[in-house]
Design an enzyme around this catalytic site. Structure first.
Site, PDB file in Angstrom:
ATOM      1  N   TYR A  41      17.030  -3.718  -4.994  1.00 58.38           N
ATOM      2  CA  TYR A  41      16.319  -3.112  -5.020  1.00 58.38           C
ATOM      3  C   TYR A  41      15.472  -2.898  -3.899  1.00 58.38           C
ATOM      4  O   TYR A  41      15.343  -1.825  -3.821  1.00 58.38           O
ATOM      5  CB  TYR A  41      16.390  -2.830  -6.619  1.00 58.38           C
ATOM      6  CG  TYR A  41      15.683  -1.641  -7.410  1.00 58.38           C
ATOM      7  CD1 TYR A  41      16.445  -0.735  -7.224  1.00 58.38           C
ATOM      8  CD2 TYR A  41      14.441  -1.517  -7.477  1.00 58.38           C
ATOM      9  CE1 TYR A  41      16.190   1.105  -7.947  1.00 58.38           C
ATOM     10  CE2 TYR A  41      13.705  -0.544  -8.103  1.00 58.38           C
ATOM     11  CZ  TYR A  41      14.926   1.044  -8.358  1.00 58.38           C
ATOM     12  OH  TYR A  41      14.300   1.942  -8.287  1.00 58.38           O
ATOM     13  N   LYS A  69      14.815   0.785  -1.733  1.00 55.57           N
ATOM     14  CA  LYS A  69      13.316   1.514  -1.652  1.00 55.57           C
ATOM     15  C   LYS A  69      12.370   1.345  -0.731  1.00 55.57           C
ATOM     16  O   LYS A  69      12.238   2.476   0.141  1.00 55.57           O
ATOM     17  CB  LYS A  69      12.815   1.485  -3.242  1.00 55.57           C
ATOM     18  CG  LYS A  69      13.697   1.755  -4.239  1.00 55.57           C
ATOM     19  CD  LYS A  69      14.460   2.602  -4.662  1.00 55.57           C
ATOM     20  CE  LYS A  69      15.153   3.988  -5.431  1.00 55.57           C
ATOM     21  NZ  LYS A  69      15.427   4.853  -5.525  1.00 55.57           N
TER      22      LYS A  69
END
Length: 249
Positions: A171, A175
């Site tokens: 994640y 991002k």
């Protein structure tokens, strides 16, 4: 700061969470967009029931099938949206669809990394590319924007402060890559009059954020709406939180 009059908006991942809340708050705004394109992977699935109910009550909500990781699906959605725009421009694209996994440095797998990267980075890239011709501003036609829903966990500078509680490797990496995509679009799309911004929505009580989160969907999206509705060229290329505070890359 002048208000950004939004005649049309498209939100990915609209069947639940922040995406669905964006649809609801656009409908409740003082000047609702004439066309709200609510996209999701499975419009006929059980998760889309609340979205379908909204569309039945509000004729300006158009549900469009869109799997952001499937190039054919993305292209088909553009044709559908273009048909409803009747030659007008798409004012705002909100790349909201995303995914999350609890993997650490020890448990992270290549398969999970590629899956999350595909959803969180490749998807927004494909959607932005495909919709760019519809967003591109014509001379004198006002503002246009691409909004990426990013995360504080993608900040390279903030890693030491937040790593122990939230390692979430795939994640974080995705991002950070999404932020780079946003910066590249800021430079590449500047001449087209497109404002590009990455926004951290906060830690929100959704299926992804969990019950321990500190913000409600209503609070998070309400604040992000204020940012979007007052976007200026000076904010293009920035990374901010839901309150508009600058986040270090």
């Amino acid at each position: 700061m002048s208000e950004f009059k939004i005649h049309s908006v498209l939100i990915t991942g609209s069947s639940r969470g922040l995406g669905l809340e964006f649809i609801q708050q656009f409908l409740k705004s003082s000047n609702p967009p004439e066309k709200i394109f609510a996209t999701c992977r499975d419009p006929e699935g059980p998760q889309s029931k609340e979205l379908k109910n909204l569309a039945q009550k509000h004729p300006n909500v158009k549900i469009v099938q869109l799997d952001t990781t499937d190039a054919a699906s993305v292209k088909a959605s553009v044709k559908e949206v273009e048909k409803h725009l009747n030659g007008q421009r798409l004012d705002v694209l909100i790349n909201n669809a995303g995914a999350f996994n609890h993997n650490s440095l020890e448990t992270q797998t290549a398969e999970d990394m590629m899956c999350i990267y595909n959803i969180n980075v490749v998807g927004p890239m494909l959607v932005s590319q495909a919709y760019h011709p519809l967003i591109k501003r014509e001379k004198g036609s006002g503002k246009a924007a691409i909004v990426h829903i990013s995360a504080l966990l993608g900040s390279l500078e903030e890693v030491p402060e937040l790593f122990s509680g939230f390692p979430v490797i795939s994640y974080r990496c995705s991002k950070a890559a999404l932020n780079m995509l946003s910066r590249c679009q800021y430079v590449g799309y500047k001449e087209d009059g497109i404002i590009t911004i990455a926004i951290h929505p906060g830690w929100v009580k959704t299926d992804m954020g969990g019950d321990q989160a500190t913000l409600t969907k209503e609070e998070s999206v309400g604040c992000m709406m204020k940012i979007i509705q007052t976007l200026s060229d000076q904010q293009s290329g920035t990374f901010v939180d839901w309150q508009g505070k600058t986040i270090p890359w």
